[in-house]
Motif scaffolding. Sequence first.
Motif, PDB file in Angstrom:
ATOM      1  N   SER A 171       5.154  10.555 -12.500  1.00 33.85           N
ATOM      2  CA  SER A 171       5.947  11.687 -12.956  1.00 33.85           C
ATOM      3  C   SER A 171       5.468  12.961 -12.283  1.00 33.85           C
ATOM      4  CB  SER A 171       5.843  11.834 -14.477  1.00 33.85           C
ATOM      5  OG  SER A 171       6.414  13.060 -14.889  1.00 33.85           O
ATOM      6  N   GLU A 172       6.431  13.781 -11.882  1.00 34.31           N
ATOM      7  CA  GLU A 172       6.076  15.070 -11.305  1.00 34.31           C
ATOM      8  C   GLU A 172       5.538  16.018 -12.374  1.00 34.31           C
ATOM      9  OE1 GLU A 172       9.488  16.565  -9.335  1.00 34.31           O
ATOM     10  OE2 GLU A 172       9.519  15.040  -7.774  1.00 34.31           O
ATOM     11  N   LEU A 173       5.669  15.647 -13.634  1.00 37.73           N
ATOM     12  CA  LEU A 173       5.201  16.494 -14.731  1.00 37.73           C
ATOM     13  C   LEU A 173       3.709  16.366 -14.964  1.00 37.73           C
ATOM     14  CD1 LEU A 173       8.041  15.789 -17.318  1.00 37.73           C
ATOM     15  CD2 LEU A 173       7.938  17.572 -15.581  1.00 37.73           C
ATOM     16  N   SER A 174       3.067  15.381 -14.355  1.00 37.88           N
ATOM     17  CA  SER A 174       1.647  15.163 -14.596  1.00 37.88           C
ATOM     18  C   SER A 174       0.811  16.293 -14.005  1.00 37.88           C
ATOM     19  CB  SER A 174       1.206  13.837 -13.978  1.00 37.88           C
ATOM     20  OG  SER A 174      -0.196  13.708 -14.079  1.00 37.88           O
ATOM     21  N   PRO A 175      -0.145  16.827 -14.777  1.00 35.79           N
ATOM     22  CA  PRO A 175      -1.044  17.853 -14.229  1.00 35.79           C
ATOM     23  C   PRO A 175      -2.162  17.253 -13.391  1.00 35.79           C
ATOM     24  CG  PRO A 175      -1.620  17.424 -16.503  1.00 35.79           C
ATOM     25  CD  PRO A 175      -0.413  16.584 -16.208  1.00 35.79           C
ATOM     26  N   TYR A 176      -2.251  15.914 -13.358  1.00 32.15           N
ATOM     27  CA  TYR A 176      -3.346  15.239 -12.663  1.00 32.15           C
ATOM     28  C   TYR A 176      -2.889  14.790 -11.270  1.00 32.15           C
ATOM     29  CZ  TYR A 176      -5.315  15.107 -17.339  1.00 32.15           C
ATOM     30  OH  TYR A 176      -5.785  15.453 -18.575  1.00 32.15           O
ATOM     31  N   GLU A 177      -3.670  15.151 -10.266  1.00 38.35           N
ATOM     32  CA  GLU A 177      -3.371  14.763  -8.888  1.00 38.35           C
ATOM     33  C   GLU A 177      -4.498  13.888  -8.360  1.00 38.35           C
ATOM     34  OE1 GLU A 177      -2.754  16.777  -4.465  1.00 38.35           O
ATOM     35  OE2 GLU A 177      -2.961  18.032  -6.251  1.00 38.35           O
TER      36      GLU A 177
END
Length: 758
Positions: free
Chosen positions: A38-44
């Motif tokens: 998901s592009e909503l995840s704050p984790y990269e």
Amino acid sequence: PYLGVFGQGPLNRVLGTDGEPIGSFGPPTIFENWLGESELSPYELVEGNGPEAEGQMVLNIGAAEDGDLAVGDEVTLLTQFGQEQFELVGLVQVNGEDSLAGTVGAGMTMADVQRLAGLDGQIQQVLVDAEDGISQEDITARVAEVLPEGAEVITGEQATADLSAQVQEGFSFITIALSVFGGLALLVGVFVISNTFSILVAQRTRELALLRAVGASRRQVLVSVLLEAVVIGLVAALLGLAAGVGLASLAFSAFDLPGSLVLRTGTAVNAILIGTVITVVAAIVPAVRATRVPPLAALRDVAVERADHSKIRLGIGIVATLVGLVAVAQAWLGDEDANVLPAVGLGAVLLVVAAITLGPVLAGPTVRAIGSWVPKVKGLTGRLAVENARRSPKRTAATASALIIGVALVSFITVFTASARATTDAALDRGFRGDFVVQNEGGFVGFWGFPPSVTDAVAEVDGVEVVSGASMVLGQITYPDGDTADAMAFGIDPETIEQVFEIEMAVGRASDLTEGGIILDEQVVEDHDLALGDVVTMLLPTGESVELELQAISDDQIALGSYTVVREQFHQLVPSPTDIQVFGSVREGADLDAVLADIEEAISSVPGVVALDEEGFRGAIAESINQLLTMVVVLLALSIVIAAIGIANTLSLSIHERTRELGLLRAVGMGRRQMRSMVRWEAVMISVLGAVVGLGLGVGLGWAFVNALSREGFDQFALPIAPLVVIVVLAAVLGVVASILPARRAGRLPVLEAIAID
């Protein structure tokens, strides 16, 4: 979908390669892995892969570095089920940051997170991103149509606002505390500023008189002084704002906070306005005094301070004293069932106001009494120092007022914490029947928990006879009258609690408690007009409500607090049960030290949990109280530092005012060393005056507040002589330090220039 688990103390702690928990600010957030989904995840994902199977984990880079962990390592996670091993398969950043204030983020599969949370088959949030052209309101309405009962859908804007409010609420205690101490610092600053302007007006008597003589009106003189205050306040506020931003930037870097420093326009405007207004308010009385300088004063060549005492000041001081004493006396005279704290608090404020108002009246006699021994030690130099301090009572009182407030607060906190320790010791002497306590090494700070398996392990240790575990249950209580209150309830074992504690009860016994019941403190019962058999409702963090029958009434805040429930019942109701303490006793004839060593060995798999004998338990409580005392005293020290600046400022200005006087003393034979000594002892007199008055207020008000809190379990008043003596000594030292530069300046005055007449 998203599921998060926030551990409690040692629970869900990630251990580093040294076996110690990592992270600066408590337990980690454990999240279901949705990296790349998901592009909503704050984790990269920065290195490795996301967890694809149970038993795999990702960590944020900062946490991995703190624990000396690398991709491929085996990571130990401490859970309510014991220690579990996970394979570290990836490293992530959070919103582009390696670490968020030293916290730990651990990503796992949904199955692992659900198991750790005790929420099999459940999720907490679903994040939705709408297609282009669909508004947040539209997508919210569409999602609401497919949600099950009890679920809520909100817009992204509302979610952001709610999260921001939660963060602000979480920091509200710190914000309020810093605001209170900042307000005290401003209050102290008012006295310093007012005293400074008073001296400046006295020094410029001839200048102001000449202005009046050549036609300046009183209004023009008043406006000129106030405009000067506006300019000084504005410049000082701008400098203070710059210094505050600089300190915030340093703190931001020191705590490794994410993002960037934000200075809101409102914050800057408020700081500038407050600084300017405070300066102008402090200058009003000196400005009004400046308008009363008669034109004939232009013929004088020295500054003169009026020594008479205002009848209005005297009247206000006497009234404030009498009303304050009556209000504070309610701590002893008030009805036992009444809450007298508001009255005592009002009385405390009035007595502080009275001390400051009556300062000029009492300064002369008090300084003479305090300094009666100084001439015997320092001879004529000491006598001159005492006389200098008492001949200008308004100035001396105004200078000491700032110190009075600071010392009163510090001594009050010192007395209060000593009384808290004495109350706890008395309660343990009276009620603790056990031999040992197992708890988190952080003591009472945060009430960190540990797995119930620790309690079971302690019970299995050879030599242990009785074990009684205690848990902490957070929730919201709803009373029959409709009132609600946030509750921090203790969970106890009714069958064993009386074997390790002798509990004072108003009605019934602690052993009367059964599942489905609750014990309430006597004061809670009175406040809500409850009786045995009444039912209250407790809402748990899981959303489940439990009805609890009032089965006994306690009168022991130290042992049971305000709310007490059955530990075992609530262990079954919450997804991640924890205990906070284990009380126990050993068998007769057993070696306590040996048993404690065996207990430490039995619980060694849970880091951060210790076994203490009664003396160690008392020490842990005292350490927790001392930590609070240290934090408060450090913040209060700011007001004392400002008071020291005020003393130095007053002495510097008074030396300028007394240039001719000091020059004449040098002309008739006083040496530079004697001059410096005189100025130093004058500062000591002012400092000791502030310390003695502040100490009297602090001790007296501490006594009153302890008595007012007797209904809450505070039944011991302690007077810590040594710390209070240290406070007075430090005040005297403070006076010496504050006088160093003014004394040096006085010693360097050129004699001929000092006695010259314009």
